[in-house]
Structures are given as C-alpha cells and as structure tokens.
Design an enzyme around this catalytic site. Structure first.
Site, mmCIF file in Angstrom:
data_model
loop_
_atom_site.group_PDB
_atom_site.id
_atom_site.type_symbol
_atom_site.label_atom_id
_atom_site.label_comp_id
_atom_site.label_asym_id
_atom_site.label_seq_id
_atom_site.Cartn_x
_atom_site.Cartn_y
_atom_site.Cartn_z
ATOM 1 N N THR A 138 -8.839 -9.664 -10.993
ATOM 2 C CA THR A 138 -7.934 -8.961 -10.087
ATOM 3 C C THR A 138 -8.281 -7.470 -10.019
ATOM 4 O OG1 THR A 138 -6.362 -8.912 -11.915
ATOM 5 C CG2 THR A 138 -6.021 -10.582 -10.227
ATOM 6 N N GLY B 179 0.898 -8.455 -5.006
ATOM 7 C CA GLY B 179 -0.343 -9.124 -4.641
ATOM 8 C C GLY B 179 -1.493 -8.666 -5.507
ATOM 9 N N THR B 180 -1.202 -7.694 -6.376
ATOM 10 C CA THR B 180 -2.252 -7.116 -7.200
ATOM 11 C C THR B 180 -2.562 -7.954 -8.435
ATOM 12 O OG1 THR B 180 -0.506 -5.826 -8.175
ATOM 13 C CG2 THR B 180 -1.844 -4.742 -6.503
ATOM 14 N N GLN C 76 -9.251 -5.279 -6.626
ATOM 15 C CA GLN C 76 -8.630 -4.030 -6.174
ATOM 16 C C GLN C 76 -9.681 -3.020 -5.715
ATOM 17 O OE1 GLN C 76 -5.338 -3.057 -5.721
ATOM 18 N NE2 GLN C 76 -5.117 -5.255 -5.905
ATOM 19 N N GLY D 54 -4.565 2.327 -14.690
ATOM 20 C CA GLY D 54 -4.344 1.531 -13.478
ATOM 21 C C GLY D 54 -5.606 1.387 -12.666
ATOM 22 N N VAL D 55 -5.570 0.482 -11.696
ATOM 23 C CA VAL D 55 -6.779 0.248 -10.905
ATOM 24 C C VAL D 55 -6.489 0.122 -9.401
ATOM 25 C CG1 VAL D 55 -6.684 -2.239 -11.292
ATOM 26 C CG2 VAL D 55 -8.872 -1.187 -10.750
ATOM 27 N N GLY D 56 -5.212 0.151 -9.033
ATOM 28 C CA GLY D 56 -4.873 -0.153 -7.644
ATOM 29 C C GLY D 56 -5.376 0.863 -6.632
ATOM 30 N N GLU D 57 -5.517 2.107 -7.042
ATOM 31 C CA GLU D 57 -5.770 3.142 -6.048
ATOM 32 C C GLU D 57 -7.109 3.845 -6.169
ATOM 33 O OE1 GLU D 57 -1.532 4.892 -5.111
ATOM 34 O OE2 GLU D 57 -1.680 4.206 -7.165
ATOM 35 N N PHE E 17 0.827 -1.221 0.000
ATOM 36 C CA PHE E 17 0.000 0.000 0.000
ATOM 37 C C PHE E 17 0.853 1.260 0.000
ATOM 38 C CE2 PHE E 17 -2.881 -3.069 2.292
ATOM 39 C CZ PHE E 17 -3.712 -3.281 1.214
#
Ligand code: FAD
Ligand code: SF4
Lengths: 335, 733
Positions: B627, B463-464, B631, B695-698, B236
């Site tokens: 995935t 882990g994403t 997220q 992106g998609v993580g945040e 994170f």
C-alpha cells in the site's frame, strides 16, 4: 430530468415513419452524445426513436470496390474491420485516436458524424450560445476559446467539429445515403456538414426526420500511404487540438495524388484543397509539406487563446505528410 | 525490531469486500423511508439571489420540500477550531442569507422521494439573481495581492542584505493554477434523526471532526451525534472537514422527520466541494560561487473564497529543506469569487516545493553546476527552523540511489543535447519532502472466545490501507493470523482517532492500537491467574503472550480462545492511547526523497510526454510495502497531472467554472503513464514511534511537478514557471 417518449423501430421505414418530420424527435444510436446533452439540458427531445435494431450493422464491399458502412456499425467494429484495416488504414487510425474504448464500443458511425461540438458554453445551458439558442450571442468569442476553431469560423460561432473519424472520411471521400419522409437521397460527405456562417444552429444538411442509413467510402487511392496524427493535451481520451489525416501516393519521388483533412481546428471536418494543390506533382520532401501547411492555414483566424493552433496544425500537417509518404514508400517496396 | 507481519507485503484486508461490492460506501446506504436531497447551485459568482420560484417545483412529482434562506432553520456556525476538532471547510452555513459569493454556491436544496425527482426539480427551479459587477476572478487573473498574513511569516538571519552581497542570485515568480481533487467518490451524506440523536453517514476523512462540528452546529451534546464512514472512495483532503451539503442534509432530515441522503454531482463537487487554491510565488535565492546558499526568500500569495479564509501554507519548505542561515517567507491571502479551497494532497508544501525546486534548478544553471550537486552542497543535517537534529534523514541515500538507477551521470547538461530520432530527451530532478506528524489517539482491542481479535479506532480508511495496517499491527503483536483479526474503523463512537490527513494516520493510530493490544493481553493475564484458571496463582508478569496463546516459563501454553471459553468469558478488552511525547523536543521529524524525471519533447509536433520517473523515498518503515508503494506511484501520476494538465478554468469575465467534469478537466490518463521505478528506503524511525513509521500518503506528490519543469527546460530551453505546462506555453518563441 425531462420526460420523453421512447420508441424502437425494426426497419428503416418504420423508424422514419415513427420519427416523422417533427424536430422535437431524435434518433438515438449509441447515445454517447445525445444522452449526455439531454442530461445537460442542451438537447430537449420529446421523443426518441432507437435505431439500434435497424438492419444497418454491416460493412460490405460493393461491386465497384467501394466500402458501404451501415449507420449503426460501432466505431470499434469499424476500426478493427479487416477491410477497413487493409484498404482504409487512415479511417482505422482516426477511429482509434478518438474517445476511449468504452465510448467507441457504444458510438456508431452515423452518430459520430452527427456528434456535437464540445464548446463548453454550448454545453452549459445557462451560457449565451448562438448554436444552441440562435441570436443569444457567443460566450466563447471573448471567453475561454482555447479549444476553438481557427478555420471556417464566423462572427456568430467559432466552435470546432470534434470528430476524428470524420477527418479520415473527409480525406477518403464518401457518400451518405439518407432516408426521410420525402424518400431516399444521397449527399457527398464533404457537403454534409455546414459552416456556421450566420446560422450556426444549422449544423448539417439533414432535413427534418431524415435518417443516415449508409456511409459509402470512395475507392481507395491506389498505392497511397496513410497517416492520421492527433495532437492533444494528453495521450488518450482527449479531443484534438489539431489533427491531420493524410493520404499520399508517390511516383518516382513525386507526389501523384494527395488528400489532406484537418481536425480540431475547424468548424467542420476540413478538407484542405489548398494544401492538396500545393502538394500535387511536387517532390515528396519536407519543403513541399511546409508549403502545403502554409497553404492549408493561410486563412486561419485566431482568437484570444487559440492562436497556437495555427502553428500546431502546420506541424501536424508536415508530420502527417512525412509519415504518409514513408508509408507509401514502404507499401511500394516489393516485400 | 524483527517483525513477522509489519513491513511485509500484505494484500488489503478489505480488498475482497471492495471487489465483491460488500464494502458499504455512503452512497450505498438505503434506509427505510429515506428521502433524497439535491442542492441547487447558483449560476452567478457574485451578487444576490432575488427570487426563487418555489411553487411550481413543489408541485413536481415526489417533491417534499425546498429549503432556502427564507425557510432554512436557524443553526449555529461551528467555531471551526482545529484544537477542538470541530473544524469545517466552510464556516458560512448553507442558506445563511441571499448573498452569492461563488458560482455553484447552494441557493436551495430540493428534497424528494426519489433521487431523479429531486434532481429534476432542482434543474427546474427558476432563480432570479442580481449580478453585481466586479466579480473578482482568480488570483492569477489579477495583479492584486490581498492582505498580508503575519502568522504565516518566518525569518531567520538577514536574508535581504545577504542577497544584496551575494555573487550569484536568481529572482523569479512562479504560479500554479487552481486544481481539483477529482476523487472518485463524490461527497455524500445520509442523515437520520432517531429521537434526539443524529446519525450521519458521510464520505469523510474525519468522523470525529464531523461529529463535533455537527454537535456545535445543531447545538447538541456530542454524544448524541454519530458519524459513520466505513469506506471512502478517497478524498485527497477535500473530505477532511465538513461542507455545507452535510449541514443542509441533516437539517432537512430533522425538519421532515425522515432520513435524507444527498450525493453531490461531479459538477457540484468540483464547484463547491473544495479545490487547491491558485498560488503566485516569488523566489529569491542567492549563493556563493561554490553553490552554498546565502539567502532564501519566498513571498507567496494564495487565493481563498469570500466565505472562508483557507490558507495554503506554501512557504514552509523554504525554511527547512536546505541549510541556509538567512531565510524569510511571507504570505498574502486574496479573496476571490471562487468556491472555497481546502487542503489537497501535500497542501501548501507541494506548491512551495514546486517553486523552490524550480528556483534551485535555475540557480544551478546560473552557477553552471549540476542541479543534484547544488542540493548536496546545501544538505541540512538538522532542522534549520527548530535547531533540532532530524530524527532519521537519509536523503543522501535517496539522491545516490535514484541517480544511479536513473543514469544521471550520463546527463549532458547542454540544453537540447540529448536527441533520439525526432525526440529530445530532458532530464530533471527535484527533492521531495513532507513533514512527519502525529496526533493523540485512542483505540480498543478485544480478544474474543471465538478466537478472533477485534481492534477499533475512530479513524477511517480513505483507501490508503488503514484497515490493513491496523490488522497487521494486531497480528504482529498477538501472533493471531490476519484472517482472524477484525478491524473496526470509521465510526465516531469508537475510541477517538485521527483525521486521515497530513500523512499522520498510520503513525498516529498504530501506537494506540499497540497499547490497546497490550492492555487486552494484561487483562487476559489477570483472568488467567484468577482462581480456577489455567495459571491460578502465577505472577501475571511471568506469563508471555505468543502466537495467540499465554505461556508460562515452564512451557505450559493455553490459547487465548480456550482460556476465555474455559472461564466462560466472551472476551477481554483493553483500551490504549498514545500521543507524541518528549521526542518532539529532541528531534525534528520529516520525510525526504528524490525524483528523477525524463521527458521526451518532439519539437516538430510540439509533443511532450513524461517517459520515465525514478524515485527514492524515505518514509521510515513501510508498514505495508504494497500500500505504501501504491501511494507513491499514485502520487507520481497525480504529479504529472499537476505539472502538465490540471487546471480549473474559471471564465475571467464572471468567475464561473467552465470545465466542471472529468472530460474537460484533464487528469493523467493511462496512456500518459511513464515507466515508474519507486524505491522505498527501509530505515525505521524509532524516535518517532515504536514501529518506526512516518507517513507516505503525500510525500510522493512533492517534487514531481518541478522535476518535470526542470526536465522540460533541459529538453527545450524553455523555463515555464506557470503550471500546468500546456502545449501553447512550449510553443511560444
Ligand atoms: C467523453 C467523450 C470523449 C469523446 N472523445 C472523442 C474523441 O476524442 N474523438 C471523437 O471523434 N469523438 C469523441 N467523442 C464523441 C463520440 O465519438 C460520439 O459521442 C459518438 O461517436 C456518437 O455516436 P452515438 O452512436 O453514440 O450517437 P448518439 O448519441 O446516439 O447520437 C448523436 C446524434 O446523432 C443523431 N443520430 C444518430 N444516428 C443517426 C442516424 N443514423 N441518422 C441521423 N441522425 C442520427 C442523434 O439523433 C444525435 O443527434 C467523445 C465523446 C465523449 C462523451
Ligand atoms: S462558439 Fe459556437 S457553440 Fe460555442 S458559444 Fe459560441 S456559438 Fe455557441
């Protein structure tokens, strides 16, 4: 890492003998409080006596109708025990409101009674704490005391007793059987935990080396409704900010008998006789519950961050009583 | 682009390794002769270390050494330059001097034969401190504002006079408590020196960055340092840049000539392994009667430690989320005696969007307008800061779709009007957004005679799902099935890849992998058209690679493994690289979305819960919908924590951290989970890269906390501007 000796015992006599009256020795059951505090350097036993093999794992109904619980019965077993669910639903609810499944699988009945406060300064060996180190002061008094008690506090300590299970037991009424180097004795559950007063390090009436062997619940109040309400920051795996355990029996819309105990707000499992008096022979109505809530909290003493617990506890009381009354009415209805 | 694998739900290719314990996390590594390091944290936050009683500890079982400022080898600070990729989380080296700047700062490190021995000795080590008075508590405990940072400012138009003239305005201050990352896997380092080479296993979001920073600090050639991170139990953001425990561990390993492994405890991780800094933000918004924004002003302060000037840029969303001609942001930074903060999921923007989206809600109320309508009226069709069109913006679709699924049109705007038994429902919404970035990247791909394809890149999977999307890319472009694709990541010796941060890893890595696939195929064509080869004499450009085989126009087809075997070759390989290009001058790239939240408030017992979240997020193409959705759902859960629970509690008297564990620091539990309905729009953004993926993580985290706060207002009539929104705040009259 502190080294300590580890002994097991197969029966009560052996456990008591192995322990002796040495206050450096500790019984260990589920270990969920003890091992945690050893790792934090708060408890420093030189020897552990493991009591898990003792024949104290049964729950039985006695001839007089009371329920006798062995000291090492786990919180999970107890919560799901058919006799407990049927006759002591308040206890089952309170147990299931506590900790998490994993912890309840390990935690024992006696261990739960003996669990220590969650005051962060108690758990930080480098902070000042009268309970951990008598005379060192109390960092919570003017520190972060949001989780702390408003009832039963002293100028030495304001830490809560964190148990949920004990709140149900305080309301139901119970007797502890103790066995120690000087023999066997009994003590009423509500006399077992002590107020901090000027000796906060003395948390209970256990004498050196004494073992809790059984907890015997009083016979349930006939036709009583039960409700345990726990208010907390999140919905699970979290200690109470305020909780209320209520048992109420009603006849013709009037409260015949009521028991009320509070958690999260007091320095010991808190039976509120003031509230019970306010309920006795009064109509089962919100106005009565509110009076009881006032009575329960009238002596509350807030500190900087926990004043909200007083109105919160009142709310818990009113709602728990309302739900317990509903439960009583449902129970009385012919099915 | 019509695809077979990309854009299709694909189970994680590393899932089996994780489930069977084959995944080698840093802590899993045991090497011969290995020692264990255990840092000793200071128990004051401001003062000087006067003495350490080392002798008794050295005599304890297994203890090999104790390092501290008196005997720690001389090293160099890393310049900590983002441009040179040697950024570190804390520029101060461990044990530089006797000064103590925060609770938990390492004053020593014990090294012992076994982990338990090192820990026991660290606990036993007696330190004497001189505690200075006047430890500066957290930003939110003081009125101080710190120093202005010109570089963080921004201005367009004339927001001040527009504000003065405007008919409708709001002016409020919002605050967010410091938060902890609470990643599952602790920070951990295993350092080994082999001759003059340093090999480090680290749980890191940036093997390349750590490798360069280590080279600077130990003053050695980069090629002599290798950093390995095959599996990471998430980060994170707090594992983007190296922390002092890694430096101390590598130095100890060098001094002792033996490998040393250090795994932080949760307490240490929380005190000295990064946090999201507290922020205080003043928002001034003004609009005309139709709700068109006339002026926006966002003045913020964030905190940092005394040893590293970390800046959380919270103001930026105010400059580009909505169309408004007059806007300004300013930033102050205040040093406090807390551990050093660092980026945490959607750093800066998640905090800024919290303040902005609450302010928008307050403005909507001042205008007596539906909050969703207010957002629509200020829709930005181009990036107001750059004056460039958005590459692909479908926020309007997000608003429509999420509002419809949520049932927004049934919302009664009157406070407390939506009752159900003991409970009052509150409905709130907020816009969600995160910038879309891309970095230069290199990759290598090998086609092998055994029929497998290997792709390698010096990025890492935190882990994403990076292993999986790289494998999908290879499978897509070669037609080779996923189970014959091997992906190698997490080694700094591989072709240099990006940080796993800023939601950039996918958009950065895949184009480079694609280039490498094509280069390898070109290489194969060369081989295939050599003498004595299946396509001798053919024009390589006339051959096509499909379903794992080369084919010519006459329909002759040879599988690549047969071809390689026939030519007695083990493999052919291709190197690829990709970088952002001219598209950056034509478009502005950003992802947008919308969250709609329902809370249930039981005023009789002051109980609040989030019962429903409906979200639509546009991230371009979701390379792997499994995935990607994971997220966003995870971010929603984290956002509930941010909104209602999470707060690092520092004692204001001495700035010591009180709740340094998973029991006292409250994160969302399963029982707090709402019903979650996430929709990912599928609008590939081909201007951004050939796969159309942003992106998609945040992004999912942005907008959740304000949507909750806005829903709470709707239910309770209480406007709580300080996060987290704990029970007592809702009980205040
Ligand atoms: C993270 C966390 C969350 C928790 N949340 C809750 C919660 O929400 N609500 C709640 O009620 N509880 C909660 N708990 C506390 C938990 O219920 C107690 O830790 C548990 O009940 C203790 O039982 P044990 O058998 O593990 O005791 P142990 O740890 O084995 O022993 C605890 C103490 O009791 C003594 N002891 C044990 N058995 C006997 C005996 N027979 N006679 C005399 N002394 C004895 C031991 O010497 C020791 O001092 C939580 C605990 C943790 C760690
Ligand atoms: S409240 Fe009690 S337990 Fe907490 S610090 Fe004070 S004395 Fe110790």
């Amino acid at each position: 890492m502190r080294t300590f000796a580890y002994r097991t015992a197969d029966d009560v006599t052996q456990a008591v003998t192995t322990h002796g009256a040495d206050d450096q020795v500790a019984y260990v059951a589920g270990g969920t409080t003890l091992l945690d505090l050893v790792k934090l350097d708060v408890m420093r036993p030189t020897q552990l006596v493991d009591i898990n093999r003792l024949p104290l794992g049964e729950v039985e109904t006695l001839d007089d109708g009371r329920l006798r619980i062995g000291a090492t019965v786990t919180n999970t077993e107890l919560a799901h025990h058919p006799e407990v669910k049927a006759r002591y639903p308040l206890l089952s609810q309170a147990l299931l409101a506590g900790a998490s499944t994993q912890l309840r699988n390990m935690a024992t009945t006696a261990g739960n009674i003996m669990q220590r406060t969650r005051c962060p300064y108690y758990r930080d060996a480098s902070a000042a704490c009268n309970r951990r180190e008598p005379g060192s002061g109390c960092d919570a008094m003017h520190g972060i005391n949001r989780m702390h008690a408003v009832l039963g506090v002293s100028d030495q300590c304001i830490a809560t007793h964190p148990s949920d299970m004990c709140i149900a037991m305080a309301a139901i009424g119970a007797t502890l059987t103790l066995e120690g180097p000087d023999g066997k004795r009994e003590i009423a559950f509500n006399d077992f935990h002590r107020l901090p007063g000027d000796q906060p390090e003395k948390e209970h009436e256990l004498r050196p080396g004494e073992l809790i062997t059984y907890i015997t619940l009083d016979t349930p109040i006939e036709g009583a409704g039960a409700y345990y309400l726990k208010l907390r920051d999140r919905a699970s795996y979290e200690f109470a900010l305020a909780s209320a355990g209520a048992l109420v029996s009603i006849q013709d819309g009037v409260i015949h008998e009521a028991r009320l105990a509070l958690g999260g707000v007091a320095t010991k499992p808190w039976r509120s006789h003031e509230a019970e008096q306010a309920l006795h022979n009064q109509p089962a109505a919100v106005s009565t519950f509110e009076m009881a809530a006032e009575a329960a909290m009238q002596d509350a003493v807030p500190h900087e961050h926990n004043a909200f617990k007083i109105p919160l506890a009142r709310q818990a009381i009113v709602r728990a009583l309302r739900e317990a009354c509903k439960d009583a009415e449902n129970a009385n209805e012919p099915r | 682009m019509d695809t077979q694998v990309i854009g299709h739900r694909t189970p994680r290719v590393d899932g089996e390794n994780k489930l069977t314990g084959r995944a080698d996390y840093t802590t899993d590594w045991y090497v011969d002769n290995m020692l264990h390091g255990y840092p000793v944290p200071a128990s004051i936050s401001h003062g000087t270390l006067e003495a350490l009683d080392i002798e008794p500890v050295l005599a304890m079982p297994g203890v090999v050494a104790v390092y501290h400022h008196g005997n720690f080898p001389k090293l160099y600070r890393s310049p900590s330059s983002q441009a040179h990729q040697d950024q570190v989380s804390e520029v101060r080296l461990p044990f530089e001097d006797e000064r103590i700047h925060y609770d938990g700062q390492y004053v020593a490190m014990v090294v012992a034969e076994r982990y338990e021995q090192a820990r026991a000795a660290a606990h036993a080590l007696q330190a004497r401190y001189h505690q200075d008075s006047g430890a500066r508590p957290g930003l939110l405990e003081t009125r101080e504002d710190g120093r202005p940072l010109e570089s963080e400012g921004g201005l367009r138009g004339d927001p001040d006079s527009a504000y003065e003239r405007a008919p409708v305005k709001i002016d409020h201050v919002y605050a967010i408590a410091p938060e902890s990352h609470m990643q599952m896997e602790m920070h951990a380092t295993l350092a080994q020196w082999r001759d003059d080479r340093l090999i480090v296993h680290e749980s890191t979001q940036g093997v390349v960055y750590q490798h360069k920073a280590m080279a600077r600090i130990f003053d050695m050639p980069e090629e002599k340092v290798e950093v390995i991170s095959h599996y990471i139990g998430s980060g994170f953001g707090n594992k983007l840049f190296m922390w002092p425990h890694a430096v101390a561990t590598a130095a100890a390993a060098r001094e002792l000539g033996r490998p040393v492994k250090t795994v932080l405890s949760r307490q240490q991780d929380m005190a000295s392994g990064g946090n999201r800094p507290a922020s205080r933000q003043r928002l001034r918004l003004a609009a005309d009667e139709q709700g068109r924004l006339l002026s926006m002003r966002h003045d913020s302060t964030t905190e940092t430690s005394f040893v590293h000037p970390y800046v959380d840029s919270v103001g930026t969303p105010t400059l580009n989320l909505y169309a408004c001609d007059n806007a300004a942001i300013s930033h102050h930074l205040l040093e406090v005696n807390h551990g050093t903060p660092c980026p945490m999921r959607a750093p800066g923007e998640v905090s800024g969007i919290y303040a902005l989206e609450c302010a928008m809600d307050e403005l909507a109320i001042a205008l007596d307008m539906d909050p969703l309508e207010l957002r629509r009226r200020n829709y930005s069709y181009e990036d107001p800061t750059k004056g460039l069109p958005w590459s692909s913006k479908h926020l309007d679709t997000c608003y429509d779709s999420a509002a419809r699924r949520f049932g927004w049109e049934r919302r009664d705007p009157r406070v407390g009007s939506m009752r159900e038994g003991d409970e009052i429902l509150g409905w709130g919404m907020a816009t969600s957004s995160w910038t879309a970035g891309r970095q230069p990247c290199m990759a290598r791909v090998e086609l092998r005679a055994d029929g497998t394809v290997m792709a390698a890149c010096g990025t890492q999977d935190i882990g994403t799902g990076t292993y999986t999307v790289v494998a999908q890319t290879v499978a897509e472009l070669t037609g080779v099935p996923l189970d014959r694709v091997e992906v190698r990541l997490g080694e700094s010796s591989l072709p240099a890849g990006p940080l796993s941060g800023g939601s950039m890893a996918t958009a950065t890595t895949l184009p480079a992998v694609a280039a490498a696939v094509r280069a390898a195929i070109d290489e194969l064509k060369e081989v295939a058209t050599d003498e004595d080869a299946p396509f001798t004499g053919a024009d390589p450009d006339g051959l096509a690679f499909r379903d794992g085989a080369l084919a010519d126009e006459q329909g002759k087809r040879v599988a690549f493994d047969d071809l390689l075997s026939g030519q007695k070759l083990g493999s052919v390989s291709g190197d690829g690289q990709a970088a952002p290009g001219d598209e950056q001058n034509q478009y502005s790239f950003r992802s947008f979305g919308a969250h709609f939240v329902e809370v249930r408030w039981d005023p009789g017992i002051s109980r609040l819960c989030v019962s429903r979240v409906v979200s639509s997020i546009d991230i371009g193409r979701a390379v792997n919908p499994v995935t990607a959705r994971n997220q966003v759902e995870g971010a929603i859960v984290m956002g509930i924590g941010m909104g209602l629970f999470e707060k690092l509690d520092y004692d204001p008297r001495d700035a010591r951290l009180i709740n340094n564990n998973y029991s006292d620091y409250i994160v969302t539990s399963h029982a707090d989970m709402p019903e979650i309905d996430v929709e990912l729009l599928d609008n590939p953004d081909y201007a951004f890269n050939e796969f159309g993926a942003r992106g998609v993580g945040e992004i999912g985290l942005t907008g959740i906390a304000p949507a909750i706060a806005n829903a709470i207002y709707h239910a309770t009539g209480k406007r709580i501007r300080d996060l987290p929104i704990t029970i007592e705040k809702l009980m205040e009259p």
